[in-house]
Design a protein around this motif. Structure first.
Motif, PDB file in Angstrom:
ATOM      1  N   PHE A 122       0.811  -1.330   0.158  1.00  0.00           N
ATOM      2  CA  PHE A 122       0.106  -0.323  -0.395  1.00  0.00           C
ATOM      3  C   PHE A 122       0.778   1.608   0.112  1.00  0.00           C
ATOM      4  CE2 PHE A 122      -2.262   3.725   2.210  1.00  0.00           C
ATOM      5  CZ  PHE A 122      -3.366   3.230   1.650  1.00  0.00           C
ATOM      6  N   VAL A 123       1.737   1.410   0.547  1.00  0.00           N
ATOM      7  CA  VAL A 123       2.789   2.582   0.693  1.00  0.00           C
ATOM      8  C   VAL A 123       3.610   2.693  -0.352  1.00  0.00           C
ATOM      9  CG1 VAL A 123       5.227   2.867   2.248  1.00  0.00           C
ATOM     10  CG2 VAL A 123       3.498   1.880   3.314  1.00  0.00           C
ATOM     11  N   ASN A 124       3.776   1.607  -1.265  1.00  0.00           N
ATOM     12  CA  ASN A 124       4.259   1.746  -2.588  1.00  0.00           C
ATOM     13  C   ASN A 124       3.190   2.754  -3.834  1.00  0.00           C
ATOM     14  OD1 ASN A 124       7.063   0.564  -1.719  1.00  0.00           O
ATOM     15  ND2 ASN A 124       6.203  -2.080  -2.183  1.00  0.00           N
ATOM     16  N   MET A 125       1.968   2.291  -3.611  1.00  0.00           N
ATOM     17  CA  MET A 125       1.500   2.548  -4.287  1.00  0.00           C
ATOM     18  C   MET A 125       1.136   4.414  -3.952  1.00  0.00           C
ATOM     19  SD  MET A 125      -1.805   0.221  -4.735  1.00  0.00           S
ATOM     20  CE  MET A 125      -2.445   0.177  -2.534  1.00  0.00           C
ATOM     21  N   LEU A 126       1.486   4.991  -3.252  1.00  0.00           N
ATOM     22  CA  LEU A 126       2.030   6.134  -2.565  1.00  0.00           C
ATOM     23  C   LEU A 126       3.138   7.079  -3.200  1.00  0.00           C
ATOM     24  CD1 LEU A 126      -0.141   6.051   0.487  1.00  0.00           C
ATOM     25  CD2 LEU A 126      -0.628   6.624  -0.957  1.00  0.00           C
ATOM     26  N   ARG A 127       3.683   6.546  -3.921  1.00  0.00           N
ATOM     27  CA  ARG A 127       4.983   6.718  -4.613  1.00  0.00           C
ATOM     28  C   ARG A 127       4.907   8.249  -5.935  1.00  0.00           C
ATOM     29  NH1 ARG A 127       8.687   1.748  -6.031  1.00  0.00           N
ATOM     30  NH2 ARG A 127       7.181   1.313  -6.862  1.00  0.00           N
ATOM     31  N   VAL A 128       3.719   7.492  -6.354  1.00  0.00           N
ATOM     32  CA  VAL A 128       3.486   8.565  -7.678  1.00  0.00           C
ATOM     33  C   VAL A 128       1.576   8.867  -7.307  1.00  0.00           C
ATOM     34  CG1 VAL A 128       5.054   7.272  -9.458  1.00  0.00           C
ATOM     35  CG2 VAL A 128       3.105   6.464  -9.005  1.00  0.00           C
ATOM     36  N   ILE A 129       1.341   9.503  -8.231  1.00  0.00           N
ATOM     37  CA  ILE A 129       0.031  10.125  -8.152  1.00  0.00           C
ATOM     38  C   ILE A 129       0.013   9.941  -9.913  1.00  0.00           C
ATOM     39  CG2 ILE A 129      -1.907  11.326  -8.280  1.00  0.00           C
ATOM     40  CD1 ILE A 129      -0.434  12.995  -6.576  1.00  0.00           C
ATOM     41  N   LYS A 130      -0.839   9.025 -10.338  1.00  0.00           N
ATOM     42  CA  LYS A 130      -1.123   8.352 -11.637  1.00  0.00           C
ATOM     43  C   LYS A 130      -2.831   8.943 -12.127  1.00  0.00           C
ATOM     44  CE  LYS A 130      -1.599   5.090 -15.277  1.00  0.00           C
ATOM     45  NZ  LYS A 130      -0.719   3.831 -15.410  1.00  0.00           N
ATOM     46  N   LEU A 131      -3.208   9.548 -12.547  1.00  0.00           N
ATOM     47  CA  LEU A 131      -4.480  10.655 -12.989  1.00  0.00           C
ATOM     48  C   LEU A 131      -5.689   9.769 -13.583  1.00  0.00           C
ATOM     49  CD1 LEU A 131      -3.304  14.649 -13.288  1.00  0.00           C
ATOM     50  CD2 LEU A 131      -4.217  13.882 -10.841  1.00  0.00           C
ATOM     51  N   SER A 133      -5.293   6.778 -13.433  1.00  0.00           N
ATOM     52  CA  SER A 133      -5.295   4.753 -12.459  1.00  0.00           C
ATOM     53  C   SER A 133      -6.532   5.620 -11.275  1.00  0.00           C
ATOM     54  CB  SER A 133      -4.150   4.544 -11.852  1.00  0.00           C
ATOM     55  OG  SER A 133      -4.191   3.745 -11.157  1.00  0.00           O
ATOM     56  N   PRO A 134      -8.020   4.452 -11.351  1.00  0.00           N
ATOM     57  CA  PRO A 134      -8.518   4.642 -10.108  1.00  0.00           C
ATOM     58  C   PRO A 134      -8.507   4.430  -9.088  1.00  0.00           C
ATOM     59  CG  PRO A 134      -9.932   4.103 -12.126  1.00  0.00           C
ATOM     60  CD  PRO A 134      -8.654   3.682 -11.966  1.00  0.00           C
ATOM     61  N   MET A 135      -7.047   2.878  -9.239  1.00  0.00           N
ATOM     62  CA  MET A 135      -6.359   2.463  -7.862  1.00  0.00           C
ATOM     63  C   MET A 135      -5.626   4.097  -7.350  1.00  0.00           C
ATOM     64  SD  MET A 135      -4.132  -0.895  -7.540  1.00  0.00           S
ATOM     65  CE  MET A 135      -6.458  -1.706  -7.626  1.00  0.00           C
ATOM     66  N   SER A 136      -4.352   3.867  -8.337  1.00  0.00           N
ATOM     67  CA  SER A 136      -3.710   5.137  -7.095  1.00  0.00           C
ATOM     68  C   SER A 136      -4.247   6.525  -6.815  1.00  0.00           C
ATOM     69  CB  SER A 136      -2.920   5.916  -8.412  1.00  0.00           C
ATOM     70  OG  SER A 136      -1.531   6.634  -8.476  1.00  0.00           O
ATOM     71  N   LEU A 137      -5.119   6.936  -7.760  1.00  0.00           N
ATOM     72  CA  LEU A 137      -6.161   8.131  -7.114  1.00  0.00           C
ATOM     73  C   LEU A 137      -7.321   7.622  -5.754  1.00  0.00           C
ATOM     74  CD1 LEU A 137      -7.632  10.057 -10.511  1.00  0.00           C
ATOM     75  CD2 LEU A 137      -5.978  10.716  -9.065  1.00  0.00           C
ATOM     76  N   GLY A 138      -7.521   6.451  -6.108  1.00  0.00           N
ATOM     77  CA  GLY A 138      -8.280   5.702  -4.353  1.00  0.00           C
ATOM     78  C   GLY A 138      -6.928   5.435  -3.443  1.00  0.00           C
ATOM     79  N   SER A 139      -6.406   5.669  -3.799  1.00  0.00           N
ATOM     80  CA  SER A 139      -4.767   5.011  -2.080  1.00  0.00           C
ATOM     81  C   SER A 139      -4.392   6.877  -1.886  1.00  0.00           C
ATOM     82  CB  SER A 139      -3.857   4.640  -3.202  1.00  0.00           C
ATOM     83  OG  SER A 139      -3.784   3.506  -3.036  1.00  0.00           O
ATOM     84  N   TRP A 140      -4.383   7.424  -2.647  1.00  0.00           N
ATOM     85  CA  TRP A 140      -4.102   9.239  -2.587  1.00  0.00           C
ATOM     86  C   TRP A 140      -5.900   9.574  -1.206  1.00  0.00           C
ATOM     87  CZ3 TRP A 140       0.177  11.257  -1.148  1.00  0.00           C
ATOM     88  CH2 TRP A 140       1.101  11.326  -1.792  1.00  0.00           C
ATOM     89  N   ILE A 141      -7.082   9.267  -2.010  1.00  0.00           N
ATOM     90  CA  ILE A 141      -7.976   9.457  -1.517  1.00  0.00           C
ATOM     91  C   ILE A 141      -8.289   9.233  -0.019  1.00  0.00           C
ATOM     92  CG2 ILE A 141     -10.786   9.324  -1.989  1.00  0.00           C
ATOM     93  CD1 ILE A 141     -10.645   9.791  -4.684  1.00  0.00           C
ATOM     94  N   LEU A 142      -8.205   7.283  -0.119  1.00  0.00           N
ATOM     95  CA  LEU A 142      -7.408   6.623   1.301  1.00  0.00           C
ATOM     96  C   LEU A 142      -7.486   7.576   1.835  1.00  0.00           C
ATOM     97  CD1 LEU A 142      -9.310   4.511   3.554  1.00  0.00           C
ATOM     98  CD2 LEU A 142      -7.025   3.147   2.382  1.00  0.00           C
ATOM     99  N   SER A 143      -5.573   7.607   1.937  1.00  0.00           N
ATOM    100  CA  SER A 143      -5.026   8.143   2.714  1.00  0.00           C
ATOM    101  C   SER A 143      -5.031   9.805   2.852  1.00  0.00           C
ATOM    102  CB  SER A 143      -3.212   8.541   1.922  1.00  0.00           C
ATOM    103  OG  SER A 143      -3.024   7.328   1.844  1.00  0.00           O
ATOM    104  N   ALA A 144      -5.468  10.468   2.534  1.00  0.00           N
ATOM    105  CA  ALA A 144      -5.893  12.025   2.711  1.00  0.00           C
ATOM    106  C   ALA A 144      -6.944  11.897   3.864  1.00  0.00           C
ATOM    107  CB  ALA A 144      -6.176  12.783   1.843  1.00  0.00           C
ATOM    108  N   PHE A 145      -8.226  11.304   3.380  1.00  0.00           N
ATOM    109  CA  PHE A 145      -9.575  11.658   4.485  1.00  0.00           C
ATOM    110  C   PHE A 145      -9.192  10.602   5.721  1.00  0.00           C
ATOM    111  CE2 PHE A 145     -13.075   8.709   6.311  1.00  0.00           C
ATOM    112  CZ  PHE A 145     -14.274   9.011   5.787  1.00  0.00           C
TER     113      PHE A 145
END
Length: 363
Positions: A122-131, A133-145
């Motif tokens: 999961f931490v590895n998915m936060l290394r980049v933001i891929k607009l 990719s729903p999974m990449s954006l979802g990882s950042w949404i989950l973290s910020a939320f």
């Protein structure tokens, strides 16, 4: 004896023992294989695949992901209720929804990490933001939320314990930050509740992919049912008016979005939503949603009725998520749900005169 214009093009009859004795044996030909008419070159395709494997690869997910679908919607809807409670001065509703948002998103994160196998993935998915990719954006949404929900919930826990937590000067910072943090989580709540629908629809799984237009509306309505139901269970009716209103809107939206989804989907791709275990789950979900909505309208101001209706709405939301998840998995494992809709789309394109692209062929 009949002759054909192609007889002259045939090779000469072989000479040999059968010719000399007049007992030449006729070779058996399949129907249409005597040269007088055209034989089918390719047999009719069946719904099979190499080594009996699925045509599309099923998503490598377990029940943890289905649980995350439900818990993410519950957390996102609860955060939206937090904003309403903050702005209208409903302290008890605000407290309960803040705690519900943090608890549900935490359990959802545990389920997600459990499915991933190792937390560092999961931490590895936060290394980049891929607009894209729903999974990449979802990882950042989950973290910020989660960050905003944690700050708001920590302030409530500090108050519940009579400010006995050893926070020191951080208590002042927490008091100042809890309001903006709650609103930040509320702003990301709808995205958290709906991005999983985009993630499912972005796969090649037939049932999920065919519902890509309506699935986000189904998920956000389902999240409304779950969060409103939990708030009605935990909050006195005197402060639960926003939850009751959200519950009624959620029931209407859920029923409407589900009906539209079923009607607009390819009938074959929609079959898993009606048959077997997924069909049973979704049928119960619809019934519980209707029962919960009626309970809210007729007896939502009475505590026992409100709690019972809240349980029905939460169960309806959970059954919706698990039913859609299982229907998608079933459609991925059966080649029929991939091949038949493709054939129907191909026939429609040909009927419309589209024959010169890379999808259709002339003729």
């Amino acid at each position: 004896m009949t002759t054909s214009e192609y007889d002259s093009l045939r090779p000469p009859e072989p000479t040999g023992r059968a010719k000399r004795t007049g007992k030449r044996r006729r070779r058996a030909h399949p129907p249409g294989g005597d040269g007088a008419r055209e034989m089918p070159v390719v047999p009719e395709a069946g719904f099979t695949s190499y080594y009996d494997r699925p045509v599309v690869k099923p998503a490598p997910w377990g029940w943890d992901v289905a649980a995350y679908l439900f818990l993410g919607g519950l957390a996102g809807g609860s955060a939206v209720l937090v904003a309403g409670a903050q702005l209208t001065g409903r302290a008890t509703l605000c407290r309960n929804c803040r705690l519900a948002a943090l608890a549900s998103v935490s359990l959802g994160a545990v389920a997600l990490v459990r499915d991933l196998g190792r937390p560092e993935r999961f931490v590895n998915m936060l290394r980049v933001i891929k607009l894209t990719s729903p999974m990449s954006l979802g990882s950042w949404i989950l973290s910020a939320f989660s960050a905003g929900a944690a700050v708001a919930a920590a302030a409530e826990v500090d108050r519940i314990t009579g400010e006995r937590l050893p926070l020191g000067l951080l208590r002042r910072v927490l008091r100042v930050a809890e309001g903006p943090a709650g609103l930040e989580a509320a702003a990301l709540g709808p995205e958290l509740a709906v991005y999983t629908a985009v993630l499912l629809a972005d796969t090649s799984t037939p049932t999920w992919n065919h519902a890509h237009d309506e699935l986000p509306f189904v998920f956000v309505s389902s999240a409304s049912l779950a969060s409103a139901g939990l708030a009605m269970i935990t909050t006195p009716v005197a402060e639960a008016a926003p939850a009751r209103k959200l519950a009624v809107l959620g029931v209407i939206g859920d029923l409407a979005a589900t009906r539209v989804m079923h009607r607009r989907m390819d009938p074959v791709a929609a079959e898993p939503l009606h048959e077997g275990r997924p069909g049973t789950l979704l049928t119960w979900s619809e019934g519980l949603a209707v029962a919960g909505g009626i309970g809210v309208l007729l007896g939502g101001r009475r505590r026992p009725v409100a709690a019972t209706a809240g349980l029905a709405l939460m169960a309806a939301s959970a059954l919706t998520r698990f039913g859609i998840y299982e229907a998608g998995m079933r459609s991925a494992n059966d080649p029929r749900y991939t091949i038949e809709p493709q054939r129907r789309r191909l026939a429609a394109r040909r009927a419309a005169g589209v024959t010169g692209d890379s999808i259709t062929t002339a003729g």
